[in-house]
Design a protein around this motif. Structure first.
Motif, PDB file in Angstrom:
ATOM      1  N   PHE A  28      -1.206   4.178   2.113  1.00 25.30           N
ATOM      2  CA  PHE A  28      -0.285   4.590   1.250  1.00 25.30           C
ATOM      3  C   PHE A  28       0.028   6.104   1.077  1.00 25.30           C
ATOM      4  CE2 PHE A  28      -2.960   0.860   0.234  1.00 25.30           C
ATOM      5  CZ  PHE A  28      -1.944  -0.044   0.236  1.00 25.30           C
ATOM      6  N   ILE A  29      -1.053   7.164   1.485  1.00 22.06           N
ATOM      7  CA  ILE A  29      -0.850   8.330   1.392  1.00 22.06           C
ATOM      8  C   ILE A  29      -1.360   9.006   2.655  1.00 22.06           C
ATOM      9  CG2 ILE A  29      -1.065   8.481  -1.088  1.00 22.06           C
ATOM     10  CD1 ILE A  29      -4.140   9.715  -0.325  1.00 22.06           C
ATOM     11  N   SER A  30      -0.709  10.286   2.963  1.00 23.88           N
ATOM     12  CA  SER A  30      -1.365  10.825   4.066  1.00 23.88           C
ATOM     13  C   SER A  30      -1.600  12.372   3.655  1.00 23.88           C
ATOM     14  CB  SER A  30       0.083  11.478   4.849  1.00 23.88           C
ATOM     15  OG  SER A  30       0.886  12.367   4.274  1.00 23.88           O
ATOM     16  N   ILE A 161     -10.317  11.740   1.482  1.00 22.48           N
ATOM     17  CA  ILE A 161      -9.649  10.867   0.423  1.00 22.48           C
ATOM     18  C   ILE A 161      -8.990   9.701   0.913  1.00 22.48           C
ATOM     19  CG2 ILE A 161      -8.171  10.665  -1.535  1.00 22.48           C
ATOM     20  CD1 ILE A 161      -9.021  13.457  -2.187  1.00 22.48           C
ATOM     21  N   PRO A 162      -8.190   9.782   2.032  1.00 26.32           N
ATOM     22  CA  PRO A 162      -7.466   8.845   2.860  1.00 26.32           C
ATOM     23  C   PRO A 162      -8.247   7.807   3.357  1.00 26.32           C
ATOM     24  CG  PRO A 162      -6.337  10.821   3.387  1.00 26.32           C
ATOM     25  CD  PRO A 162      -7.398  11.039   2.871  1.00 26.32           C
ATOM     26  N   LYS A 163      -9.284   8.101   3.444  1.00 29.66           N
ATOM     27  CA  LYS A 163     -10.327   7.091   4.122  1.00 29.66           C
ATOM     28  C   LYS A 163     -11.058   5.873   3.271  1.00 29.66           C
ATOM     29  CE  LYS A 163     -12.446  10.680   7.061  1.00 29.66           C
ATOM     30  NZ  LYS A 163     -13.615  11.479   7.432  1.00 29.66           N
ATOM     31  N   ILE A 164     -10.577   6.220   2.006  1.00 22.18           N
ATOM     32  CA  ILE A 164     -11.170   5.286   1.028  1.00 22.18           C
ATOM     33  C   ILE A 164     -10.520   3.772   1.080  1.00 22.18           C
ATOM     34  CG2 ILE A 164     -11.365   4.780  -1.623  1.00 22.18           C
ATOM     35  CD1 ILE A 164     -11.307   7.804  -1.856  1.00 22.18           C
ATOM     36  N   ALA A 165     -11.285   2.927   0.963  1.00 22.45           N
ATOM     37  CA  ALA A 165     -10.944   1.458   0.969  1.00 22.45           C
ATOM     38  C   ALA A 165     -10.251   1.048  -0.286  1.00 22.45           C
ATOM     39  CB  ALA A 165     -11.853   0.563   1.625  1.00 22.45           C
ATOM     40  N   ILE A 166      -9.121   0.571  -0.335  1.00 25.74           N
ATOM     41  CA  ILE A 166      -8.659   0.031  -1.552  1.00 25.74           C
ATOM     42  C   ILE A 166      -8.437  -1.425  -1.476  1.00 25.74           C
ATOM     43  CG2 ILE A 166      -6.597   0.316  -3.252  1.00 25.74           C
ATOM     44  CD1 ILE A 166      -8.260   2.750  -2.830  1.00 25.74           C
ATOM     45  N   SER A 167      -9.048  -2.052  -2.476  1.00 24.06           N
ATOM     46  CA  SER A 167      -8.904  -3.695  -2.929  1.00 24.06           C
ATOM     47  C   SER A 167      -7.370  -3.788  -3.232  1.00 24.06           C
ATOM     48  CB  SER A 167      -9.766  -4.229  -3.807  1.00 24.06           C
ATOM     49  OG  SER A 167      -9.491  -5.586  -4.078  1.00 24.06           O
ATOM     50  N   ILE A 168      -6.562  -4.517  -2.451  1.00 22.76           N
ATOM     51  CA  ILE A 168      -5.141  -4.888  -2.926  1.00 22.76           C
ATOM     52  C   ILE A 168      -5.135  -6.191  -3.648  1.00 22.76           C
ATOM     53  CG2 ILE A 168      -2.894  -5.278  -1.968  1.00 22.76           C
ATOM     54  CD1 ILE A 168      -4.255  -2.453  -1.401  1.00 22.76           C
ATOM     55  N   VAL A 169      -4.252  -6.036  -4.859  1.00 25.64           N
ATOM     56  CA  VAL A 169      -3.948  -6.966  -5.770  1.00 25.64           C
ATOM     57  C   VAL A 169      -2.536  -7.096  -5.784  1.00 25.64           C
ATOM     58  CG1 VAL A 169      -6.087  -6.922  -6.993  1.00 25.64           C
ATOM     59  CG2 VAL A 169      -4.179  -5.778  -7.971  1.00 25.64           C
TER      60      VAL A 169
END
Length: 191
Positions: A28-30, A161-169
């Motif tokens: 989502f980001i760079s 920061i870009p390495k963070i795993a985000i749970s997608i809803v």
């Protein structure tokens, strides 16, 4: 790599997350979407552009007490450091404040201090959902895992920061969470 990186609580956190649809924040980001303010001596003014510091970033918005100002032409207010609606502000250092984040949902002109990272608003993920996730146990433990330094002098590197795993809803749930967080922001802005 520090030994704390592999602590069981961090591994359990990722194991739980991986049971769901998860994407790296890098989807989502760079790195170019992440900026920080100037670090060094600051020449504060009686009026001007609001200078948002680590103490102003709260889970439910910007604490508007004890705000400080810098001159509009100051280097602190370069375009990349200006706050825009939907930007995510993350405290990058400081014992007790590191990792705390919020969405910039204000209507005043402001810029970030060197103690903050600002993630530019993105249309590919709801910023209010992202802030809720990062402030949750699942997001915070990942941020904590990435800190480096010694007691009282910890910091978060921009490249992590870009390495963070985000749970997608789904978008409907993201919008519902956004509505709830905006309500909380409105209730705490007068505190």
């Amino acid at each position: 790599m520090e030994g704390d990186f592999y602590r069981p609580k961090y591994i359990r956190n990722l194991n739980v997350l991986n049971k769901y649809l998860v994407k790296s924040l890098s989807n989502f980001i760079s790195n170019s979407d992440i900026a920080s303010g100037h670090r060094g001596k600051t020449d504060f003014k009686k009026k001007g552009v609001i200078y948002i510091d680590a103490k102003n970033v709260r889970m439910f918005g910007i604490l508007q007490q004890d705000l400080r100002y810098v001159d509009k032409q100051s280097a602190f207010n370069s375009f990349e450091r200006q706050c825009r609606y939907g930007d995510i502000l993350i405290n990058r250092s400081g014992d007790g404040t590191i990792g705390r984040c919020c969405v910039y949902a204000e209507n005043f002109e402001s810029c970030v201090s060197g103690d903050l990272y600002k993630i530019n608003s993105t249309k590919s993920i709801n910023p209010f959902y992202l802030a809720i996730f990062l402030n949750s146990k699942f997001g915070y433990l990942q941020l904590e895992r990435l800190w480096s330094g010694v007691s009282g002098m910890v910091h978060l590197d921009k490249s992590d920061i870009p390495k963070i795993a985000i749970s997608i809803v789904n978008e409907i749930n993201q919008k519902a969470l956004e509505k709830n967080l905006k309500y909380l922001y409105s209730q705490t802005s007068s505190l």
